[in-house]
Design a protein around this motif. Structure first.
Motif, short mmCIF file in Angstrom:
data_model
loop_
_atom_site.label_atom_id
_atom_site.label_comp_id
_atom_site.label_asym_id
_atom_site.label_seq_id
_atom_site.Cartn_x
_atom_site.Cartn_y
_atom_site.Cartn_z
N ALA A 91 -16.36 77.21 12.02
CA ALA A 91 -14.87 77.72 11.84
C ALA A 91 -14.50 77.01 10.61
CB ALA A 91 -14.06 77.26 13.11
N LEU A 92 -14.88 75.78 10.50
CA LEU A 92 -14.51 75.06 9.46
C LEU A 92 -15.04 75.74 8.03
CD1 LEU A 92 -15.01 71.32 10.58
CD2 LEU A 92 -12.93 72.28 9.80
N ALA A 93 -16.32 76.27 8.04
CA ALA A 93 -17.03 76.93 7.14
C ALA A 93 -16.18 78.19 6.66
CB ALA A 93 -18.56 77.24 7.26
N GLY A 94 -15.44 78.88 7.54
CA GLY A 94 -15.01 79.80 7.28
C GLY A 94 -13.40 79.75 6.85
N ALA A 95 -12.92 78.44 6.85
CA ALA A 95 -11.82 77.94 6.52
C ALA A 95 -11.91 77.10 4.97
CB ALA A 95 -11.03 77.15 7.54
N GLY A 100 -18.79 73.77 -2.02
CA GLY A 100 -19.44 72.41 -1.59
C GLY A 100 -18.88 72.44 -0.13
N MET A 101 -17.80 72.61 0.19
CA MET A 101 -17.24 72.41 1.57
C MET A 101 -18.18 73.48 2.44
SD MET A 101 -13.23 72.47 1.06
CE MET A 101 -12.60 72.39 2.83
N ILE A 102 -18.25 74.60 2.16
CA ILE A 102 -19.12 75.43 2.95
C ILE A 102 -20.61 75.00 3.24
CG2 ILE A 102 -20.32 77.88 3.11
CD1 ILE A 102 -17.77 78.72 1.38
N VAL A 103 -21.20 74.29 2.01
CA VAL A 103 -22.50 73.71 2.08
C VAL A 103 -22.35 72.61 3.24
CG1 VAL A 103 -24.21 72.44 0.73
CG2 VAL A 103 -23.21 74.54 -0.09
N ALA A 104 -21.54 71.73 2.99
CA ALA A 104 -21.27 70.50 3.79
C ALA A 104 -21.09 71.13 5.48
CB ALA A 104 -20.19 69.61 3.59
N PHE A 105 -20.50 72.19 5.87
CA PHE A 105 -19.94 72.65 7.06
C PHE A 105 -21.18 73.34 7.41
CE2 PHE A 105 -15.54 72.22 5.82
CZ PHE A 105 -15.29 71.17 6.15
N ARG A 106 -22.05 73.83 6.77
CA ARG A 106 -23.22 74.60 6.94
C ARG A 106 -24.20 73.63 7.43
NH1 ARG A 106 -25.47 79.37 8.86
NH2 ARG A 106 -27.47 79.70 7.58
N GLY A 108 -23.55 71.08 9.05
CA GLY A 108 -23.09 70.43 10.50
C GLY A 108 -23.57 71.52 11.45
N TRP A 109 -23.30 72.98 11.18
CA TRP A 109 -23.97 73.80 11.91
C TRP A 109 -25.40 73.69 12.23
CZ3 TRP A 109 -22.11 79.56 10.12
CH2 TRP A 109 -22.87 80.52 10.95
N GLY A 110 -26.09 73.31 11.32
CA GLY A 110 -27.48 73.05 11.66
C GLY A 110 -27.79 72.01 12.48
N LEU A 111 -27.24 70.96 12.66
CA LEU A 111 -27.44 70.17 13.62
C LEU A 111 -26.85 70.66 15.19
CD1 LEU A 111 -27.41 67.18 14.59
CD2 LEU A 111 -25.08 66.71 14.05
N GLY A 112 -25.81 71.35 15.02
CA GLY A 112 -25.59 71.97 16.64
C GLY A 112 -26.76 72.95 16.74
N ASN A 113 -27.04 73.82 16.07
CA ASN A 113 -28.26 74.60 16.26
C ASN A 113 -29.65 73.92 16.85
OD1 ASN A 113 -27.96 77.54 16.41
ND2 ASN A 113 -29.59 77.81 14.89
N ALA A 114 -29.95 72.58 16.08
CA ALA A 114 -31.16 72.12 16.56
C ALA A 114 -30.95 71.37 17.79
CB ALA A 114 -31.08 70.89 15.56
N LEU A 115 -29.93 71.07 18.33
CA LEU A 115 -29.73 70.62 19.73
C LEU A 115 -29.64 71.57 20.62
CD1 LEU A 115 -26.52 67.93 18.97
CD2 LEU A 115 -28.87 67.60 19.64
N PHE A 116 -29.05 72.71 20.43
CA PHE A 116 -29.02 74.00 20.96
C PHE A 116 -30.71 74.44 21.47
CE2 PHE A 116 -29.12 78.54 21.95
CZ PHE A 116 -28.31 78.63 23.17
N ILE A 117 -31.12 74.67 20.47
CA ILE A 117 -32.42 75.34 20.56
C ILE A 117 -33.77 74.47 21.14
CG2 ILE A 117 -31.85 77.07 18.54
CD1 ILE A 117 -33.82 75.49 16.91
N ALA A 118 -33.42 73.25 21.10
CA ALA A 118 -34.25 72.00 21.54
C ALA A 118 -34.33 72.43 23.08
CB ALA A 118 -34.03 70.92 21.14
#
Length: 404
Positions: A91-95, A100-106, A108-118
């Motif tokens: 959501a933050l990436a979309g806003a 630079g902001m999109i790259v940073a929020f992306r 964070g998205w990667g961290l969430g995906n890593a926790l989920f798929i693990a």
């Protein structure tokens, strides 16, 4: 296995399966909107390609800690934290109003995906009704749908705005988060707690390090295809979404159905090396005809066939490459593959900017060719991988790491 018993799963299993679909949409989702983002935010291809670099780099590093986290707080809490992080950062990436902001929020998205798929695979296997084989097939089906649907959804939502795919993921993951929170039973922490240094220690095994470096090298080709090709294609978000939808379908199909059959007939290493050679040739042809959109589009789709086979076989090789637990081997492999290979999207964009649009494809093809050479050095240590294997949880776990 009857279709009726296969489909009669607890609601909690369907909730996690739905979340799997959305999670595995993560990579291909942004492909169709790379060029619109670059145009509207006045960013270069290499800057926009950092959406992949930050995402994959964080996943690679996070894979070192996911086992430690889930073993301490339990699978359900790990799943929920991962889903919540994806909701917030997509959501933050979309806003965002800057690249630079999109790259940073992306990231964070990667961290969430890593926790989920693990923890997603183990959760479905432990909660599903019926046999383990049925649970694995359900998981692989969700994975395949997510990979294929990502570019298609990204292309359609991207016709409205480049922000659409990000907000779309946030909404869908919110639904998955709520369903998982209410329907999935609580899971206790594991009896044995995993250390974050175990994956690093596992890389001391030559066989595991060989496969990991092989994956790092072919990632250069993979991310050149994924992150750079939309720029020379110069098509609409919907058109690029459809092309990469074809790529995703081919990748998902060969991952689940073709790779195991080739492995049982010819062995893991011969098939993997052959497919890598074919992928390298595909990238070289794309470089030679980089100014011809039809050749690039066909090259993308054909690459999906090769990548689906290779991702599964190489990653399954990791699971038995060293005398360590599968989770530890997977984390070590992912760390090298994603963290090291994360520079590839940025490099491809930079080469295209500074030199010409052909060079990124040639560099990618050469890197994949080097991967074949590295894998060949492990022919004797990895000889046991030529033994036929049945459809198993190892294979499904391999698919998870391969296509994350």
């Amino acid at each position: 296995m009857s279709n009726s018993s296969f489909l009669k799963q607890p609601k909690s299993v369907w909730a996690v399966a739905f979340a799997c679909v959305i999670a595995f949409m993560g990579i291909g989702l942004v492909d169709p909107i790379l060029k619109p983002i670059a145009e509207q935010l006045h960013a270069s291809p290499s800057q926009v390609s950092l959406l992949f670099t930050s995402y994959m780099a964080v996943i690679g590093v996070a894979m070192l800690i996911t086992g430690a986290v889930s073993s301490r707080i339990g699978a359900k809490r790990t799943l929920l934290i991962g889903l919540a992080i994806i909701v917030v950062f997509s959501a933050l990436a979309g806003a965002s109003n800057s690249i630079g902001m999109i790259v940073a929020f992306r990231a964070g998205w990667g961290l969430g995906n890593a926790l989920f798929i693990a923890t997603a695979l183990a959760t479905i296997v432990n909660s599903a009704a019926g046999s383990v084989a049925e649970a694995i097939i359900l998981y692989e089906a969700a994975l395949g749908v997510g990979i294929a649907a990502g570019p298609l959804v990204g292309g359609e939502l991207g016709t409205i705005s480049w922000r659409g795919p990000f907000f779309g993921v946030a909404v869908l993951m919110t639904i998955a988060l709520a369903a998982t929170a209410f329907l999935l039973p609580a899971s206790p922490p594991e009896a044995r707690r995993t250390s974050i240094v175990e994956p690093l220690k596992a890389l001391r095994h030559r066989s595991l390090a060989t496969v990991a470096i092989t994956a790092l090298l072919y990632n250069f080709g993979f991310f050149t295809l994924l992150a750079f090709t939309p720029f020379p294609l110069a098509m609409s978000a919907r058109q690029i979404g459809l092309i990469f939808f074809g790529w995703g379908l081919c990748l998902a199909f060969t991952s689940v159905f073709v790779a195991p059959r080739l492995q049982r007939r010819f062995g893991t290493l011969p098939v993997a090396m052959t497919v890598l050679l074919l992928f390298s040739a595909d990238l070289a042809v794309m470089g030679l005809f980089a100014h011809h959109k039809a050749v690039l589009a066909i090259g993308v789709v054909v690459a999906g066939l090769f990548l689906g086979i290779n991702n599964t076989l190489i990653t399954e090789a990791v699971m038995s490459a060293a005398p360590v637990e599968r989770g530890t081997a997977s984390a070590a492999y992912s760390f090298v593959r994603f963290s090291g290979g994360a520079v590839a999207p940025w490099l491809a964009g930079k080469l295209g900017e500074e030199f010409n649009i052909q060079l990124p494809f040639y560099v990618g093809a050469f890197a994949v060719l080097l991967a074949v050479g590295v894998l060949a050095t492990g022919w004797k240590p990895l000889a046991h991988l030529r033994v036929p294997t049945n459809h198993s949880e190892v294979e499904a776990e391999a698919l998870t790491v391969a296509d994350a």
